[in-house]
Design a protein around this motif. Structure first.
Motif, mmCIF file in Angstrom:
data_model
loop_
_atom_site.group_PDB
_atom_site.id
_atom_site.type_symbol
_atom_site.label_atom_id
_atom_site.label_comp_id
_atom_site.label_asym_id
_atom_site.label_seq_id
_atom_site.Cartn_x
_atom_site.Cartn_y
_atom_site.Cartn_z
ATOM 1 N N VAL A 171 33.910 22.378 30.524
ATOM 2 C CA VAL A 171 34.920 23.250 29.922
ATOM 3 C C VAL A 171 34.761 23.268 28.396
ATOM 4 O O VAL A 171 34.858 24.321 27.757
ATOM 5 N N SER A 172 34.492 22.102 27.809
ATOM 6 C CA SER A 172 34.303 22.040 26.353
ATOM 7 C C SER A 172 33.087 22.849 25.921
ATOM 8 O O SER A 172 33.119 23.546 24.908
ATOM 9 N N VAL A 173 32.011 22.764 26.706
ATOM 10 C CA VAL A 173 30.814 23.530 26.385
ATOM 11 C C VAL A 173 31.102 25.024 26.476
ATOM 12 O O VAL A 173 30.679 25.816 25.621
ATOM 13 N N LEU A 174 31.826 25.434 27.519
ATOM 14 C CA LEU A 174 32.169 26.851 27.663
ATOM 15 C C LEU A 174 33.018 27.331 26.491
ATOM 16 O O LEU A 174 32.850 28.453 26.007
ATOM 17 N N LEU A 175 33.912 26.474 26.022
ATOM 18 C CA LEU A 175 34.744 26.844 24.876
ATOM 19 C C LEU A 175 33.895 27.018 23.630
ATOM 20 O O LEU A 175 34.080 27.972 22.857
ATOM 21 N N ARG A 176 32.917 26.141 23.418
ATOM 22 C CA ARG A 176 32.043 26.276 22.254
ATOM 23 C C ARG A 176 31.187 27.533 22.357
ATOM 24 O O ARG A 176 30.953 28.219 21.355
ATOM 25 N N LEU A 177 30.722 27.838 23.555
ATOM 26 C CA LEU A 177 29.956 29.071 23.745
ATOM 27 C C LEU A 177 30.808 30.302 23.444
ATOM 28 O O LEU A 177 30.332 31.272 22.851
ATOM 29 N N ALA A 178 32.070 30.251 23.868
ATOM 30 C CA ALA A 178 32.967 31.372 23.590
ATOM 31 C C ALA A 178 33.163 31.551 22.094
ATOM 32 O O ALA A 178 33.158 32.672 21.578
ATOM 33 N N ARG A 179 33.323 30.448 21.371
ATOM 34 C CA ARG A 179 33.493 30.539 19.916
ATOM 35 C C ARG A 179 32.216 31.033 19.245
ATOM 36 O O ARG A 179 32.273 31.781 18.264
ATOM 37 N N LEU A 180 31.073 30.640 19.779
ATOM 38 C CA LEU A 180 29.810 31.143 19.243
ATOM 39 C C LEU A 180 29.692 32.644 19.447
ATOM 40 O O LEU A 180 29.294 33.385 18.543
ATOM 41 N N ASP A 181 30.016 33.098 20.656
ATOM 42 C CA ASP A 181 29.932 34.533 20.945
ATOM 43 C C ASP A 181 30.843 35.345 20.041
ATOM 44 O O ASP A 181 30.521 36.473 19.663
ATOM 45 N N ALA A 182 31.983 34.775 19.719
ATOM 46 C CA ALA A 182 32.950 35.484 18.876
ATOM 47 C C ALA A 182 32.663 35.312 17.397
ATOM 48 O O ALA A 182 33.349 35.894 16.565
ATOM 49 N N GLY A 183 31.652 34.513 17.052
ATOM 50 C CA GLY A 183 31.352 34.270 15.644
ATOM 51 C C GLY A 183 32.413 33.458 14.948
ATOM 52 O O GLY A 183 32.615 33.599 13.739
ATOM 53 N N ALA A 184 33.108 32.598 15.712
ATOM 54 C CA ALA A 184 34.217 31.840 15.143
ATOM 55 C C ALA A 184 33.820 30.448 14.686
ATOM 56 O O ALA A 184 34.669 29.685 14.222
ATOM 57 N N LEU A 185 32.542 30.100 14.813
ATOM 58 C CA LEU A 185 32.087 28.784 14.357
ATOM 59 C C LEU A 185 31.578 28.873 12.925
ATOM 60 O O LEU A 185 30.837 29.784 12.579
ATOM 61 N N ASP A 186 31.971 27.928 12.105
ATOM 62 C CA ASP A 186 31.496 27.865 10.727
ATOM 63 C C ASP A 186 30.394 26.821 10.627
ATOM 64 O O ASP A 186 30.558 25.674 11.061
ATOM 65 N N PHE A 187 29.267 27.223 10.053
ATOM 66 C CA PHE A 187 28.129 26.323 9.918
ATOM 67 C C PHE A 187 27.940 25.958 8.448
ATOM 68 O O PHE A 187 27.922 26.832 7.581
ATOM 69 N N ALA A 188 27.795 24.669 8.202
ATOM 70 C CA ALA A 188 27.546 24.203 6.842
ATOM 71 C C ALA A 188 26.110 24.534 6.444
ATOM 72 O O ALA A 188 25.230 24.675 7.289
ATOM 73 N N VAL A 320 21.210 26.683 17.304
ATOM 74 C CA VAL A 320 20.082 26.736 16.371
ATOM 75 C C VAL A 320 19.902 28.156 15.828
ATOM 76 O O VAL A 320 19.693 28.358 14.629
ATOM 77 N N SER A 321 19.990 29.149 16.700
ATOM 78 C CA SER A 321 19.819 30.544 16.271
ATOM 79 C C SER A 321 20.890 30.955 15.276
ATOM 80 O O SER A 321 20.621 31.718 14.344
ATOM 81 N N ALA A 322 22.115 30.454 15.463
ATOM 82 C CA ALA A 322 23.203 30.800 14.546
ATOM 83 C C ALA A 322 22.946 30.278 13.140
ATOM 84 O O ALA A 322 23.532 30.764 12.175
ATOM 85 N N GLN A 323 22.052 29.302 13.004
ATOM 86 C CA GLN A 323 21.700 28.767 11.690
ATOM 87 C C GLN A 323 20.395 29.353 11.158
ATOM 88 O O GLN A 323 19.865 28.895 10.142
ATOM 89 N N GLY A 324 19.861 30.366 11.844
ATOM 90 C CA GLY A 324 18.637 31.006 11.393
ATOM 91 C C GLY A 324 17.368 30.318 11.859
ATOM 92 O O GLY A 324 16.274 30.667 11.406
ATOM 93 N N GLY A 325 17.491 29.344 12.763
ATOM 94 C CA GLY A 325 16.324 28.645 13.288
ATOM 95 C C GLY A 325 15.917 29.176 14.652
ATOM 96 O O GLY A 325 16.497 30.131 15.176
ATOM 97 N N THR A 326 14.919 28.542 15.240
ATOM 98 C CA THR A 326 14.454 28.918 16.571
ATOM 99 C C THR A 326 14.304 27.671 17.425
ATOM 100 O O THR A 326 14.041 26.575 16.908
#
Length: 354
Positions: A171-188, A320-326
């Motif tokens: 469930v926690s992983v699904l929640l993180r995926l949902a936040r990623l899809d919505a662009g709601a995660l902030d990356f340092a 990783v992709s959200a940070q510009g990596g592969t």
């Protein structure tokens, strides 16, 4: 610049040739005044053409700049300010095309946000009953353990508790995926030491590696680093390390290597398991994809866990992709071409503009 426009250059060249031929014919006939009149008249006749051409290319350049602004994310259109004519028709069509594409992009964004919100809501709603269920199961197990008259039930309750923990993790992983899809995660955007990253990702798995009799080794280039988010990258690397553990038999080894050059920092994770089936390679990072070798060596597929249902690697690549990596996957092979295990490679590119 008009001077670099081939069509304009050809037109001017043809005009000069025709004018020169006409003036040369007049001079050949001994009519200097006629040759001069031809040159002057041709120049006067060409002046409106040159002015119109300059204006048209200026308007086309303005249209191109407006399209560049739209491609860069600007949504304000100003094509309607043009007057009637061919360019006005072109501008109107471009205006309609951009408006249609903008509406389509906005509709897709809303649908994506709605899906992410729905998944997040479901994940949150599941946490409450799961917590209550875990507490009830724990109390029942402790009571039966105290009584000591039902050891088989105590063992079943232990298995239920383990499954409950894995469902909560799912469930926690699904929640993180949902936040990623919505662009709601902030990356340092900070300097991440690879040594610290590997330590942070591997520490929670140390006991699991010991229990599975799998060695976790490192070959890290001293001082290797990249720009990114330590916490989220550690989670991505941890998911890959967990996946390799589940597919490596007892007595095997998982090795983390890191090198840094002028272009990128590359971190590879290689195991000594059976490798990845060729038909699974193109889909290994797809959500909920289960391949031919998805069960692993320890039968993890029979239990509910994020890696076992095909989410761990998907989340790792997304982070990783959200940070510009592969993040890529392949099979490691020996000199004879035999598969010796699976290899996952993280690549974090340098900012060459700095």
């Amino acid at each position: 610049m008009l001077a670099r426009n081939r069509e304009f250059a050809r037109a001017v060249l043809v005009w000069l040739i025709l004018t020169g031929l006409a003036a040369a014919c007049a001079l050949w006939c001994g009519r200097v005044d006629v040759a001069l009149g031809i040159a002057v008249g041709s120049a006067l006749a060409a002046l409106p053409f040159l002015c119109l051409t300059v204006w048209r290319y200026r308007e086309l350049r303005r249209l191109a700049s407006r399209l560049d602004a739209v491609l860069a994310g600007e949504r304000e259109l100003a094509f309607s300010q043009m007057e009637e004519g061919e360019l006005a028709v072109l501008a109107s069509e471009l205006d309609k095309m951009v408006a249609r594409l903008t509406r389509t992009a906005e509709d897709l964004a809303r649908e994506r946000q709605s899906l992410a919100d729905a998944l997040a809501d479901i994940s949150h709603q599941l946490k409450t009953p799961l917590t209550s269920l875990a507490l009830t199961t724990e109390l029942a197990r402790k009571e039966l353990t105290r009584r000591g008259d039902a050891p088989e039930l105590v063992e079943r309750l232990r298995r239920i508790e383990a499954l409950e923990m894995r469902v909560e993790e799912l469930v926690s992983v699904l929640l993180r995926l949902a936040r990623l899809d919505a662009g709601a995660l902030d990356f340092a955007q900070a300097t991440v030491s690879v040594d610290e990253l590997v330590e942070r990702a591997a520490s929670p798995l140390a006991i699991a590696y010991d229990l599975a009799d799998v060695t976790l080794g490192t070959e890290l280039e001293p001082g290797a680093s990249f720009t990114g988010d330590l916490a989220w990258t550690a989670e991505a690397l941890g998911n890959v390390l967990k996946n390799c553990l589940e597919h490596t038999p007892a007595g095997g080894r998982v090795t983390v290597r890191a090198v840094e050059d002028i272009l990128a920092c590359r971190i590879s994770v290689e195991d000594t398991g059976p490798g990845i089936a060729e038909e699974d390679l193109p889909h290994i990072f797809e959500r909920f994809y289960r391949g031919e070798r998805g069960a692993g060596e320890n039968g993890a597929s029979s239990e509910v866990n994020p890696a076992g249902v095909g989410i761990g690697l998907s989340l790792a690549r997304a982070l990783v992709s959200a940070q510009g990596g592969t993040l890529t996957a392949e099979n490691a092979c020996d000199n004879a071409g035999r598969v010796t295990g699976a290899r996952f490679t993280f690549t974090f590119f340098k900012d060459l503009a700095v």
